[in-house]
Every structure is written in C-alpha cells, then in structure tokens.
Design an enzyme around this catalytic site. Structure first.
Site, PDB file in Angstrom:
ATOM      1  N   CYS A 283     -22.617  64.543 -87.937  1.00 39.49           N
ATOM      2  CA  CYS A 283     -22.529  64.072 -89.480  1.00 39.49           C
ATOM      3  C   CYS A 283     -22.206  64.695 -90.289  1.00 39.49           C
ATOM      4  O   CYS A 283     -21.117  65.600 -90.062  1.00 39.49           O
ATOM      5  CB  CYS A 283     -23.337  62.645 -89.658  1.00 39.49           C
ATOM      6  SG  CYS A 283     -23.112  61.901 -91.032  1.00 39.49           S
ATOM      7  N   HIS A 367     -23.700  58.823 -84.531  1.00 35.99           N
ATOM      8  CA  HIS A 367     -25.429  59.688 -84.496  1.00 35.99           C
ATOM      9  C   HIS A 367     -25.332  58.949 -82.955  1.00 35.99           C
ATOM     10  O   HIS A 367     -25.970  58.081 -82.570  1.00 35.99           O
ATOM     11  CB  HIS A 367     -25.892  58.630 -85.575  1.00 35.99           C
ATOM     12  CG  HIS A 367     -25.729  59.069 -87.311  1.00 35.99           C
ATOM     13  ND1 HIS A 367     -26.707  59.265 -87.393  1.00 35.99           N
ATOM     14  CD2 HIS A 367     -24.959  58.890 -88.170  1.00 35.99           C
ATOM     15  CE1 HIS A 367     -26.709  60.083 -88.426  1.00 35.99           C
ATOM     16  NE2 HIS A 367     -25.674  59.577 -88.366  1.00 35.99           N
ATOM     17  N   GLU A 369     -27.827  59.764 -81.142  1.00 36.41           N
ATOM     18  CA  GLU A 369     -29.513  59.146 -81.451  1.00 36.41           C
ATOM     19  C   GLU A 369     -30.140  58.096 -80.737  1.00 36.41           C
ATOM     20  O   GLU A 369     -30.674  57.530 -81.107  1.00 36.41           O
ATOM     21  CB  GLU A 369     -30.740  60.290 -81.721  1.00 36.41           C
ATOM     22  CG  GLU A 369     -30.829  59.800 -83.735  1.00 36.41           C
ATOM     23  CD  GLU A 369     -29.691  59.614 -83.934  1.00 36.41           C
ATOM     24  OE1 GLU A 369     -29.636  58.843 -85.237  1.00 36.41           O
ATOM     25  OE2 GLU A 369     -28.473  60.561 -83.907  1.00 36.41           O
TER      26      GLU A 369
END
Length: 394
Positions: A283, A367, A369
């Site tokens: 990001c 992202h 995760e």
C-alpha cells in the site's frame, strides 16, 4: 431518509433528524445519529466490503476519511476485542444505510453504537448510501462533515464552509500522525477458530517493519511466515533500521499523500536498498518504494476500497480477489527500466505491484493480509521469505 438538499435550497433539519452529512458543495443528507455526539470533517469515501466493518474502521489507512459503507447491514454482528487493526481508530466517522441492529453473533462483546461512542467516532445512519456512492464515483471523493447532534440543531452554512475549507488529503502527511512513537517487538500469529491468535516461538528470520500506519494482521502474517518482527516508527532512518541487523525490511500501509513524506521516508528506504537487505512493501509502502526508485504517484479520482477487487498477477497469469484501501497510485510510465510491473488492477488498469530487477525488493498496492477480505494473496508473505532465503544463498 430524504434526498440531499443543495446549497441555496431550504436546509432546515427534519424534526426526526439527529445527524447530517454535509458536503463541501452544499449537499446535505439527513439521518439519525450513531456513535459520539460530535462533528468531524474529512474526505468522504466508500467501501464495498460486505464483512469486516470493525477491521475497516480501525485500519490506520483511513486517517482523515469518513467511510460510507455500501453494504446496508453494518453493525449486525456487533464488535469484539479481536477484530481490530489498531487500538485507536484513525477514521473520522461513518455513514450507514440501515439502523444499527441488535448484534447477532457469538463473538459479539459490545454493540457497534457503544463501540463508536467509546472511540469518540460520530456517525449517521438512515441515509441513501447509494446516492452518496454515485456522487463519489462520478465526481471524486468530496470533503464533508458528519455531525451527530441529538438536539437536532445544525448550522448548515457553517458546516458547509468547514467542509469546503478543509484542505483535503492531496499533499497531506498523515503517516506521521498514526505511526508508533517507539519501537516494539511483535510475535503474534494469525487467528484460528477456537484458538484465537497464536504465538511465534521459533522464528526463522528477523524482519524490521517500518510503521507508516501498519495493520496488525500484516504483522501477524509476517510472524505466521516465520519472521520475528521489530516495528519502528515511520521516521526511522536507514541507520535506525539496519542497526537491528534485519534479514528483511517491510514497508507498511498507511494514510495520506506518499509524496508528502519523501523528506524522511525516501532517504531511509534508499539506505536499505543500498544495503541489499530484501524489501517488501504494501500500500503506502508500495508507493514509497516506487518514489524511492524514481517513480511518481498521483491522487486517484475514486481510489480502491473494498474486499472484492480483482488484480492480475502478471508473473503467473492468475487473477486474485483482493482487499484494498488506497486513494493514491503509482504512475507506471514514471518507473525506471530497472523496475518491472508485476500486478495490475482489472477494474481500471492502475498499477498494483512492482519488483526491482537489480535489487531484492518488491511491493504491492493491495492488502494481501486481508482483514477483512479474501486470503488469495497470502502467498506474498511466503514470496518475501523466499527472497530472504535467496539473499542468504539458501
């Protein structure tokens, strides 16, 4: 729920209204107040996720933003002590379609309305979030003020001026506001049903994570991949980072304009690049790596925010459904010849990933995760560990 009023039109509050969303162009959306009884100004954006509102609200990347949820049933599973990405939410407020209902989930610890009050976050419900989303889609993210006023009193001209005069995120350094103030260690791994979060006992490698607004689940995924993590502030210099003798360096997500941080971020990242220590960025960390390598970034008209964003991995040809939250992007044409584009958005063709061909460094805009979102991209943490393996000749 009423249609928005525009500047110059009658803006007296309906008798039932206890909240309003006031945009810089004079549009006013009336609704019922939730959360803290106060007002907040910020950039109005929308998120298309159907789950994970607590993770979204606590994502530090939402600093300076008022989040409009396109999914109508926000608050229906309550809140808990586990589904947070930071202790203190950086978002300015929330905009919801439906009333916050009684929580219906076995993990609930506190209703969303009470949780918002506890974090001093104002919100509004009962508004046409589809209309707000169309406004953002067609005209870009506007400045706005969300106000919860239980007495039903609103000074619309003053609120409109507050929204109009707010400087916006372009040129704003927010990473400095959400970063950790001191270094700390992290060894918590990802969550499992019936077990909660785990603990890394036998790390393979040591990673230094530079915190520009890091989500906790990113740190958990690094630990899950076998990495003991030392988290350092966004202002850490290359010397600060390298004195920990890391096997790899992670550049975290975060809010605001990446170009506004280059005075302290780029020299530090350049120093790590020169040391040949492997780098992985996500990001804002992706954008900062690109800036360090000589690329440029720009503010997007809409940005990408949601857990249903398709991205193509150009190295494998596979399409991943990803979780995203960003309002700036890397300009591909500005990248030097030593940088390869690895991922691209299938929504608008914007850049979603790069890697260096002459240094051990890569990054992605989205992202991997999740939290919330799919886990299609968890492999990137393993890819980072494999890069560390190669750097050590394994």
């Amino acid at each position: 729920m009423t249609s928005p009023k525009t500047a110059g039109a009658e803006t007296a509050a309906p008798r039932w209204a206890t909240a309003a969303l006031v945009l810089g162009d004079g549009a006013v959306f009336w609704g019922k107040g939730v959360g803290a009884a106060r007002q907040a100004v910020g950039e109005v954006c929308f998120n298309t996720s159907m789950t994970g509102y607590q993770e979204i609200i606590t994502d530090p990347s939402y600093a300076g933003q008022i989040i409009t949820f396109t999914f109508p049933h926000v608050g229906n599973v309550g809140t808990n002590l586990e589904d947070i990405e930071s202790i203190n939410p950086a978002a300015r407020g929330v905009v919801l379609r439906g009333d916050i209902t009684e929580p219906a989930n076995w993990r609930n610890a506190k209703p969303l309305d009470d949780w918002l009050k506890g974090h001093n976050l104002p919100g509004i419900c009962g508004v046409d979030t589809r209309e707000i989303t169309r406004r953002v889609r067609d005209g870009g993210a506007p400045n706005g003020v969300v106000i919860h006023a239980p007495d039903g009193k609103f000074d619309i001209p003053a609120l409109t001026k507050t929204a109009r005069d707010w400087p916006g995120l372009d040129g704003m350094d927010l990473a400095i506001e959400v970063t950790t103030k001191q270094s700390y260690q992290w060894n918590e791994t990802t969550w499992a049903l019936g077990k909660g979060y785990g603990k890394l006992d036998k790390p393979r490698y040591h990673v230094v994570a530079v915190d520009y607004g890091a989500k906790r689940n990113i740190l958990r995924c690094l630990a899950n991949a076998g990495c003991k993590v030392t988290v350092v502030p966004a202002t850490a210099t290359a010397e600060d980072i390298l004195r920990h003798k890391p096997d790899g360096v992670f550049l975290s997500n975060g809010p605001g304009d990446p170009a506004a941080t280059v005075g302290y971020t780029v020299p530090a990242i350049q120093g790590v690049l020169d040391s040949k220590v492997p780098i992985f960025g996500i990001c804002l960390g992706h954008q900062l790596l690109a800036l360090t390598l000589g690329g440029k970034t720009q503010k997007m008209k809409l940005g990408h925010r949601g857990a249903n964003q398709p991205v193509k991995d150009l190295t494998t040809g596979k399409v991943e459904i990803t979780s995203q939250n960003h309002g700036f992007c890397v300009i591909e044409d500005s990248l030097p010849a030593t940088v390869e584009v690895t991922h691209t958005s299938l929504f608008d063709g914007s850049n979603e990933g790069i890697r260096c061909t002459d240094k051990p460094a890569f990054s992605v805009q989205y992202h991997p995760e999740a939290s919330p979102g799919p886990t299609d991209s968890h492999y990137l943490f393993d890819r980072f560990v494999e890069m560390i393996d190669r750097s050590k000749g394994k």
